[in-house]
Design a protein around this motif. Structure first.
Motif, PDB file in Angstrom:
ATOM      1  N   VAL A 110      16.068 108.232  43.081  1.00  0.00           N
ATOM      2  CA  VAL A 110      17.429 108.152  42.552  1.00  0.00           C
ATOM      3  C   VAL A 110      18.322 109.117  43.309  1.00  0.00           C
ATOM      4  N   PRO A 111      19.594 108.764  43.487  1.00  0.00           N
ATOM      5  CA  PRO A 111      20.502 109.672  44.188  1.00  0.00           C
ATOM      6  C   PRO A 111      20.792 110.912  43.352  1.00  0.00           C
TER       7      PRO A 111
ATOM      8  N   ILE B 286      13.163 101.488  44.045  1.00  0.00           N
ATOM      9  CA  ILE B 286      11.872 101.399  43.368  1.00  0.00           C
ATOM     10  C   ILE B 286      10.825 101.133  44.451  1.00  0.00           C
ATOM     11  N   ILE B 287       9.760 101.938  44.458  1.00  0.00           N
ATOM     12  CA  ILE B 287       8.686 101.757  45.430  1.00  0.00           C
ATOM     13  C   ILE B 287       7.494 101.135  44.709  1.00  0.00           C
ATOM     14  N   THR B 288       6.957 100.079  45.306  1.00  0.00           N
ATOM     15  CA  THR B 288       5.819  99.385  44.700  1.00  0.00           C
ATOM     16  C   THR B 288       4.579  99.553  45.571  1.00  0.00           C
ATOM     17  N   LYS B 289       3.437  99.464  44.921  1.00  0.00           N
ATOM     18  CA  LYS B 289       2.155  99.485  45.629  1.00  0.00           C
ATOM     19  C   LYS B 289       1.278  98.436  44.967  1.00  0.00           C
ATOM     20  N   ASN B 290       0.787  97.518  45.753  1.00  0.00           N
ATOM     21  CA  ASN B 290      -0.008  96.392  45.237  1.00  0.00           C
ATOM     22  C   ASN B 290       0.749  95.640  44.142  1.00  0.00           C
TER      23      ASN B 290
ATOM     24  N   MET C 227      17.162  98.517  44.467  1.00  0.00           N
ATOM     25  CA  MET C 227      16.432  97.941  45.559  1.00  0.00           C
ATOM     26  C   MET C 227      14.944  98.200  45.323  1.00  0.00           C
ATOM     27  N   ILE C 228      14.142  97.216  45.659  1.00  0.00           N
ATOM     28  CA  ILE C 228      12.693  97.340  45.528  1.00  0.00           C
ATOM     29  C   ILE C 228      12.082  97.229  46.918  1.00  0.00           C
ATOM     30  N   VAL C 229      11.167  98.136  47.224  1.00  0.00           N
ATOM     31  CA  VAL C 229      10.510  98.151  48.536  1.00  0.00           C
ATOM     32  C   VAL C 229       9.044  98.521  48.346  1.00  0.00           C
ATOM     33  N   ASN C 230       8.165  97.925  49.157  1.00  0.00           N
ATOM     34  CA  ASN C 230       6.752  98.279  49.012  1.00  0.00           C
ATOM     35  C   ASN C 230       6.465  99.584  49.750  1.00  0.00           C
ATOM     36  N   ALA C 231       5.356 100.212  49.400  1.00  0.00           N
ATOM     37  CA  ALA C 231       5.018 101.538  49.916  1.00  0.00           C
ATOM     38  C   ALA C 231       4.869 101.553  51.429  1.00  0.00           C
ATOM     39  N   THR C 232       4.284 100.528  51.999  1.00  0.00           N
ATOM     40  CA  THR C 232       4.100 100.471  53.452  1.00  0.00           C
ATOM     41  C   THR C 232       5.446 100.445  54.160  1.00  0.00           C
TER      42      THR C 232
ATOM     43  N   TYR D 265      15.546 104.617  54.185  1.00  0.00           N
ATOM     44  CA  TYR D 265      15.644 104.583  52.731  1.00  0.00           C
ATOM     45  C   TYR D 265      16.245 105.865  52.154  1.00  0.00           C
ATOM     46  N   LEU D 266      16.074 106.978  52.865  1.00  0.00           N
ATOM     47  CA  LEU D 266      16.724 108.215  52.419  1.00  0.00           C
ATOM     48  C   LEU D 266      18.250 108.106  52.521  1.00  0.00           C
ATOM     49  N   GLU D 267      18.730 107.348  53.485  1.00  0.00           N
ATOM     50  CA  GLU D 267      20.170 107.096  53.573  1.00  0.00           C
ATOM     51  C   GLU D 267      20.631 106.131  52.485  1.00  0.00           C
ATOM     52  N   ILE D 268      19.839 105.115  52.235  1.00  0.00           N
ATOM     53  CA  ILE D 268      20.194 104.112  51.225  1.00  0.00           C
ATOM     54  C   ILE D 268      20.209 104.719  49.823  1.00  0.00           C
ATOM     55  N   VAL D 269      19.264 105.638  49.544  1.00  0.00           N
ATOM     56  CA  VAL D 269      19.154 106.191  48.189  1.00  0.00           C
ATOM     57  C   VAL D 269      20.395 106.990  47.805  1.00  0.00           C
TER      58      VAL D 269
END
Length: 80
Positions: free
Chosen positions: A37-38, A25-29, A1-6, A15-19
């Motif tokens: 990773v779990p 993967i956390i993206t910024k800009n 899963m990819i999610v932006n930092a905000t 996201y702590l439950e999902i991980v």
């Protein structure tokens, strides 16, 4: 899963439950900056590493003892 930092900062608990089930993967800009990773809770890190080394091994129901014996045999089989 990819999610932006905000989004991650806003819903960190979610996201702590999902991980526990998948990598995040956390993206910024638009650039990847972090990866969550779990934690593997079963076995030991060394055994998990050895299972990875034997990924081509046909028998997936191998025990830790069999892995250890295989390592020892390979270590000493070429000694004259």
């Amino acid at each position: 899963m990819i999610v932006n930092a905000t989004e991650f900062k806003t819903r960190a608990g979610k996201y702590l439950e999902i991980v526990e089930k998948e990598e995040i993967i956390i993206t910024k800009n638009g650039k990847e900056v972090a990866k969550l990773v779990p934690i593997i809770k079963n076995g030991t890190p060394n055994a998990d590493f050895l299972y990875g080394l034997l990924s081509d091994f046909e028998n997936k129901d191998i025990t830790k003892k069999q892995i250890r014996d295989e390592r020892i045999n390979k270590k000493y089989e070429n000694i004259d």
